[in-house]
Design an enzyme around this catalytic site. Structure first.
Site, PDB file in Angstrom:
ATOM      1  CE  LYS A 108      -4.410  -1.885   1.076  1.00  0.00           C
ATOM      2  NZ  LYS A 108      -5.413  -2.268   2.052  1.00  0.00           N
TER       3      LYS A 108
ATOM      4  NE  ARG B  16      -7.287  -8.686   0.377  1.00  0.00           N
ATOM      5  CZ  ARG B  16      -6.821  -7.935  -0.621  1.00  0.00           C
ATOM      6  NH1 ARG B  16      -5.808  -7.122  -0.435  1.00  0.00           N
ATOM      7  NH2 ARG B  16      -7.388  -8.006  -1.823  1.00  0.00           N
TER       8      ARG B  16
END
Ligand code: PMM
Length: 279
Positions: free
Chosen positions: A219, A258
């Site tokens: 991210k 995840r």
């Protein structure tokens, strides 16, 4: 560790591998945009150490517009079916009730909705009747304009309070509390400093009494941390940083992480477990 109906039980933080069946995912950019390749990718993730595989057909990267339902079904369902047929524990990453329903019929055992049931009013009733675990992520609106909602006084307190309210609403909607997994929603209506504060306070989420899924993989906040001379490394060059967050999240009590690249995270969660056992 928590037990969730229909899922195996792991004695450490679980590793959820990601298969994005999209042409435009910010991190794996369309490489798995084909059923056969996507199923193979999921099986490779399992060989690398994934405990479960999350299949999604809609990009949620900041600024992304929505894909239509028919297209999402076309992308996701054959991949869920293919992986489930191979014995893989499959979750479906969707904001649509129809996709969730059909994915469960095709073998998915967990529904992962980044909107926590807010995007589609039919989602909570659908999951309630399917009786499968449901991931409720902290969400303040669709990706198109979510960055404008990244405004917090006390990000950790506000995300916990908003997740608590959402969990209560979902339970009112008929989903059993023991099937709920919570997620702070890193990168969703969050600036880098917000994401870092949420990771730092992973343990605080235990106050909500439910398992926590942490999804830091590749991210923007990691790009921000790693940037040199203002230039962030590309998404695919953030996997070592992702594994570092996996170790921290696992050590701080996350139920699962995840990730797109599984191997390093599979090691990270084992190290975290061993260190925790030695505490
Ligand atoms: N992030 C993405 C997609 N799905 N699901 C959960 N539960 N939590 C997340 O933070 C999350 C998610 C976006 O990232 P991707 O395009 O890299 O998969």
């Amino acid at each position: 560790m928590s037990t969730l109906s229909g899922l195996p039980e792991w004695d450490r933080c679980a590793v959820m591998g990601v298969v994005n069946v999209t042409p435009d995912s910010f991190s794996d950019g369309g490489r798995w945009f084909d059923t056969t390749a996507a199923v193979k990718r999921g099986l490779d993730l399992v060989s690398d150490g994934a405990d479960l595989v999350d299949v999604g057909g809609e990009s949620t990267r900041p600024g992304a517009s929505r894909v239509d339902e028919e297209e999402e079904l076309r992308r996701v369902i054959p991949v869920v079916r293919g992986l489930a047929a191979e014995g893989v524990t499959v979750s479906v990453d969707t904001m649509r009730a129809t996709v969730a329903d059909r994915a469960v019929a095709a073998g998915a055992v967990l529904v992962n909705d980044v909107s926590g049931g807010l995007a589609d009013p039919a989602m909570v009733p659908a999951v309630a009747s399917a009786e499968v675990p449901f991931v409720v992520m902290h969400w303040r609106g669709f990706s198109e304009d979510m960055n404008s909602r990244a405004v917090y006084g006390d990000v950790v307190g506000e995300v916990i309070a908003e997740l608590r309210a959402r969990m209560d609403a979902v339970v009112d909607g008929g989903i059993a509390p023991e099937l709920i997994v919570l997620d702070p929603g890193l990168g969703f209506a969050k600036e880098a400093a917000h994401d870092l504060a949420l990771v730092a306070h992973t343990r605080d989420f235990q106050a909500l009494g439910r398992p926590l899924l942490v999804a830091a993989s590749r991210k923007r906040f990691l790009g921000h941390v790693l940037a040199k001379n203002g230039a962030a490394p590309r998404a695919r060059e953030r996997d070592a940083a992702t594994a570092a967050v996996s170790a921290i999240a696992a050590y701080e009590g996350a139920w699962a992480v995840r990730v797109h690249e599984v191997r390093a995270t599979a090691d990270a969660v084992r190290v975290a477990r061993a260190v925790e056992a030695a505490r």
